[in-house]
Structures are given as structure tokens and as C-alpha cells.
Design an enzyme around this catalytic site. Structure first.
Site, short mmCIF file in Angstrom:
data_model
loop_
_atom_site.label_atom_id
_atom_site.label_comp_id
_atom_site.label_asym_id
_atom_site.label_seq_id
_atom_site.Cartn_x
_atom_site.Cartn_y
_atom_site.Cartn_z
N ASP A 143 -36.27 38.96 7.59
CA ASP A 143 -35.77 38.88 6.22
C ASP A 143 -36.75 39.31 5.17
O ASP A 143 -37.49 38.78 4.16
CB ASP A 143 -35.58 37.20 5.70
N ASP A 191 -25.90 37.73 1.34
CA ASP A 191 -27.13 37.26 1.11
C ASP A 191 -28.28 37.32 -0.12
O ASP A 191 -28.01 38.36 -0.92
CB ASP A 191 -28.26 37.94 2.30
N HIS A 213 -31.59 33.27 8.82
CA HIS A 213 -32.60 32.61 8.69
C HIS A 213 -32.68 31.14 8.68
O HIS A 213 -32.79 30.50 7.56
CB HIS A 213 -33.28 33.23 7.31
N LEU A 256 -33.92 46.55 1.44
CA LEU A 256 -34.66 47.82 1.33
C LEU A 256 -34.87 48.08 -0.12
O LEU A 256 -35.44 49.06 -0.53
CB LEU A 256 -34.02 49.07 2.26
N ARG A 257 -33.90 47.30 -0.95
CA ARG A 257 -34.07 47.28 -2.39
C ARG A 257 -33.59 48.52 -3.25
O ARG A 257 -33.63 48.56 -4.38
CB ARG A 257 -35.53 47.13 -3.03
N PHE A 299 -38.38 34.20 -4.72
CA PHE A 299 -38.57 33.84 -3.37
C PHE A 299 -38.67 34.96 -2.58
O PHE A 299 -37.95 36.04 -2.71
CB PHE A 299 -37.04 33.22 -3.00
N HIS A 339 -41.37 42.03 -3.08
CA HIS A 339 -41.32 41.70 -4.55
C HIS A 339 -42.55 42.47 -5.15
O HIS A 339 -43.78 42.36 -4.46
CB HIS A 339 -41.52 40.33 -4.95
N ASN A 361 -27.84 42.71 -1.59
CA ASN A 361 -27.99 42.30 -2.93
C ASN A 361 -28.95 43.27 -3.92
O ASN A 361 -30.12 42.83 -4.09
CB ASN A 361 -28.87 40.90 -2.96
N HIS A 408 -25.90 33.47 4.27
CA HIS A 408 -27.14 32.94 3.75
C HIS A 408 -26.79 31.26 3.19
O HIS A 408 -26.31 31.25 2.27
CB HIS A 408 -27.61 33.54 2.34
ZN LIG Z 1 -31.26 35.01 2.42
#
Ligand SMILES: [Zn+2]
Length: 462
Positions: free
Chosen positions: A336, A156, A236, A67-68, A354, A340, A98, A183
Site C-alpha cells: 500500500d 481503493d 490491507h 504511483l500517483r 492517510f 505524500h 485513485n 478497501h
Molecule cells: Zn486503501
């Protein structure tokens, strides 16, 4: 109290092994009754929604979403990310840590819970970090994170390289009955790879990322789970051998689990060479329905919307992921969702970040690749989006039992539609699936008894 009767749909609730045409009655944000009792108990003022011909199931859960927030709200926010979730049929998401600052302390967990209460369209659960600042050097305060309400821990986007540290993480997490999600990426093997190491990486002159870069860490996690008794969830999965390792570990009764994302079981590395190569090589079976009637989607070679971590694998890898989903080795489907900004993705393949968005296409692609080709029944497919993640994470979700929160997804498994950039609710547009004619779509998403998709006004006519 608000009352809503979903009338005449095919209700599939894998947690209760229920699959029949039935009514569902929602009162005061909770499931009141399913089946014959629903219509009988329905109050006169109840709103009635005719869902004949549609599937009614527990609200879908996506346990792998970025969700950033905090820190990267130019890419996505809790408001926009959860709006995309609702549009895709999801009533709960688990957001990854992250962020900036990373979710490695109770304060940041509280911040997200608070913003979610104010702004989220669906339920937001939080995954905490395994290590401080996701740096892989020192454990995060796992007990305090659990107390603050995280439902799992993961680094992750990164992978804990130090095996001893991962062992301690598993031991601590076990004390708190927390799932450790990983991950899986061995940095020394992957190095600066940007796509699957095989024919196409050579042909395109891009640095390769060997499958062993994932498999090595899946194997590590299995060994550490056996050693510590801790629960490990491999995120993933993209490589055939990873699925095989997981299958063998499960046969031995180990507490390991796995998830797969639609891009890994739909696309292959040939897609990085452009649409022409993909459709002539690995894409043939995807549009089995209505073939010929539509133009195949087009994209150029080196399109950065086909750059993800882990990278798209070979056709054999894709096959193995599908097999793993079909035989139950992989119990969870997730997106996932990794938004971006355009300016970040509009650079050379080597330099692009990525990740792709996925919340609005994952149900359709899962139906297309798993249900329509008869690899999975609808009930088994729904289980991977509901009861399976709920059990792994200990969430009080994923069922239509009487008394449960009224999180409900209504979808049409046959509906054909085209995914367009103009309709996306996400703040970012980095999806490889724009222009794709998809089959299957969420029609109504209900969270705690309230329609979150489509918005109330839009359904007033139905
Ligand atoms: Zn990941």
C-alpha cells in the site's frame, strides 16, 4: 542475445515447489533453465553473477501500489515509484486507480501503459476503478476496462458503500473473470476517525476509528461473494475480526482472499503516542536480533507518518494478522505504497492525509516479522509475493519455469542495513521507518533479463 547466469544461489520457486542450491540461466529476457542444465547450456559469452549465499526467487509482485500518475506527480511518478519498487526487490507492481482523472476509463489505462513503457523500471499493471470517478454512485465500464488491460478493479482509497452497486460490480466482474478488490471501510461507522479507537485514541484526544469500520465491510464482501459467485479480495487487512471472518469464509469454500501490509503487522496504535510508548508497550519483540547493540529509532507523538488508512491496530490485531499470514488465511503481502508530499504531512495529525511509502522496506519488514521469528518458511513468504498475487490477478508472472519472463529477485535474508531518507528512490519521504535497522535486503532486481537494481554500472565490479 543477452545471456546471464546466476550461479550458486539458493533458488526458491514456490510455484514449482523448487528449493535447492542451483544456477539460473537467462537468455533473451526469458528463463532458459534452472539447475544442472543451466550451466551446461550457458553460452561462452554469458555474463556470470555469483550469488552464492543469496536467495534467488521469481521477481516479487506488489499488487497494491499508488504511483500517483496521472494528476499527482508531485507525490510520485511512474518513474520514481517503479525505481523504488526495483530497489525494494519488486519486478511488477499493480497501480491503484485513485488518480486524477481516476482510472475509470480505457483512455487513462492506455495513458499509464504508454508512460510505463517509456519510463518504468519494472512492469506496471493497472487496476481500474469499480465506479465512475471513484464516487461510489455508478459503475465504471468494467468490460471496456478489462479490454483495455486492467488486471483487477477497486475503488481503493474509497469504499463502495452501496451494497447493491457492489453486488452488480461483482456480477459484471465475474463475467470478465476480474478480481474485485475492496478497501474495506464503513463510512458511517468510521466517520471522521483518524486513528484506531481504543485506549490511545482517548489518551491522545484523537477521533477514533473502530475496528468494526473494517470488519463490517469484510463481512459484507463475504456475503456478496457467496451470493454472486464473484471473487472478492479484501485489501490491507488491519483488524483481528477481519482475519477471523476471512478464515471462516475460506473454510466454506468461498472465493475470498486478503492481503496485509508490513506496517499493520509491525506497528501498533501505541506508535502514534511516540517511540517511547511504543518500545515500552508493543515494540519489544521487533529487534530480537542484535538487541542492545543498536539504538532504538525515535519519533515524537502525533507523528503523521504513523497515520494510515486503515489505521494501526492494537497488539492483538497485529498478532491476528501475523497468524492469518502464517496459516494461509491471508495469501498476499503488499505495501500500500502511498506517497505524500512533506507539506501535506507536516500538519496537525487530524489534517494530514492517510498513507506511507513502503516499497523499499516491505521485504525487510516481512522477513523480520514472519521469516526470522519462524512463522513462515522462506518459500511460503516468497509465495505471498509471487505466485499468490500472480494467480489472483491472472498474471503470467511469479515463477522461474523455463520459458517464463526473466523477472528475478536476488535477496539476502540476513543483511542488516539502515533505511535512510537520502537513499530512497521514491519522490516522497513519508515513511515511519527511516533510521530503522532492518534485516534482509534485495541485492539484485532483474526485469526481463535486465538488471534494474542496482543499476548495471554499480554491479560491474561483482
Ligand atoms: Zn486503501
Amino acid at each position: 542475445m543477452n545471456a546471464l547466469l546466476l550461479a550458486g544461489g539458493r533458488v526458491i520457486d514456490p510455484a514449482n515447489r523448487f528449493d535447492a542450491v542451483a544456477d539460473v540461466l537467462i537468455i533473451g529476457g526469458k528463463i532458459r533453465a534452472v539447475g544442472g542444465e543451466a550451466a551446461l547450456q550457458s553460452p561462452a559469452h554469458a555474463q556470470r553473477l555469483d550469488v552464492k549465499g543469496l536467495i534467488v526467487c521469481p521477481g516479487l509482485i506488489d499488487m497494491h501500489v499508488h504511483l500517483r500518475e496521472p494528476g499527482y506527480s508531485a507525490k510520485e511518478t511512474i518513474a520514481t515509484g517503479t525505481a523504488a519498487a526495483a530497489r525494494g526487490g519488486f519486478t511488477s507492481v499493480v497501480c491503484m486507480p485513485n488518480t486524477s482523472p481516476s482510472i475509470d476509463n480505457p483512455g487513462t489505462v492506455a495513458l499509464i501503459h504508454e508512460r510505463a513503457t517509456q519510463q518504468a523500471a519494472v512492469n506496471v499493471y493497472v487496476a481500474g476503478a469499480i465506479t465512475k470517478n471513484i464516487a461510489g454512485e455508478e459503475l465504471a465500464p468494467i468490460g471496456s476496462l478489462k479490454q483495455a488491460g486492467v488486471v483487477a478493479i477497486t475503488d481503493d482509497g474509497h469504499c463502495v458503500q452501496n451494497h447493491e452497486l457492489m453486488r452488480r460490480a461483482l456480477e459484471y466482474a465475474r463475467m470478465f473473470d476480474l478480481l474485485v478488490m475492496d478497501h474495506c471501510q464503513d463510512y458511517s461507522l468510521v466517520s471522521d476517525g483518524v486513528m484506531h479507537e481504543a485506549y490511545w485514541s482517548t489518551a491522545l484526544g484523537l477521533r477514533g476509528w473502530p475496528s468494526a469500520g473494517e470488519e463490517m465491510v469484510v463481512a459484507r464482501n463475504i456475503l456478496l461473494s457467496e451470493m454472486t459467485g464473484g471473487r472478492v479480495h479484501c485489501q490491507h487487512l488491519s483488524a483481528a475480526r477481519s482475519v477471523q471472518l476471512l478464515r471462516e469464509a475460506k473454510k466454506r469454500g468461498l472465493l475470498v482472499s486478503g492481503e496485509a501490509c508490513p506496517h499493520h503487522f509491525t506497528l501498533t496504535d501505541a506508535a502514534v503516542a511516540g517511540s517511547e510508548k511504543f518500545w515500552e508497550a508493543d515494540g519489544k519483540a521487533i529487534f530480537g536480533f542484535g538487541a542492545g547493540a543498536q539504538e532504538l529509532p525515535c519519533w515524537p507523538g502525533y507523528d503523521t507518518n504513523f497515520k494510515m488508512n486503515p489505521p494501526l491496530g492494537s497488539a492483538r490485531d497485529r498478532e491476528a494478522i501475523l497468524e492469518g499470514l502464517a496459516d494461509g488465511t491471508i495469501e498476499v503481502l503488499c505495501s500500500d505504497h502511498a506517497p505524500h508530499c512533506d507539506y501535506e504531512k507536516e500538519v496537525e495529525f487530524d489534517y494530514a492525509p492517510f498513507g506511507i511509502t513502503g516499497l523499499e522496506t516491505e521485504l525487510s519488514l516481512s522477513l523480520m516479522q514472519l521469516y526470522h521469528p519462524r512463522l513462515l518458511s522462506l518459500s511460503d513468504l516468497i509465495a505471498k509475493f509471487t505466485v499468490a498475487p500472480a494467480r489472483l490477478l491472472g498474471l503470467p508472472k511469479g515463477t522461474l519455469s523455463a520459458g517464463a519472463d526473466a523477472d528475478v529477485t536476488v535477496f539476502d535474508p540476513e543483511k542488516q542495513w539502515t533505511f535512510e531518507q537520502v537513499t530512497t528512490a521514491s519522490k516522497s519521504f513519508n515513511s515511519p521507518f527511516y533510521g530503522w535497522r532492518l534485516r534482509g535486503k534485495a541485492v539484485v532486481t532483474i526485469v526481463a533479463g535486465e538488471k534494474r537494481w542496482p543499476e548495471q554500472a554499480e554491479t560491474a565490479a561483482t
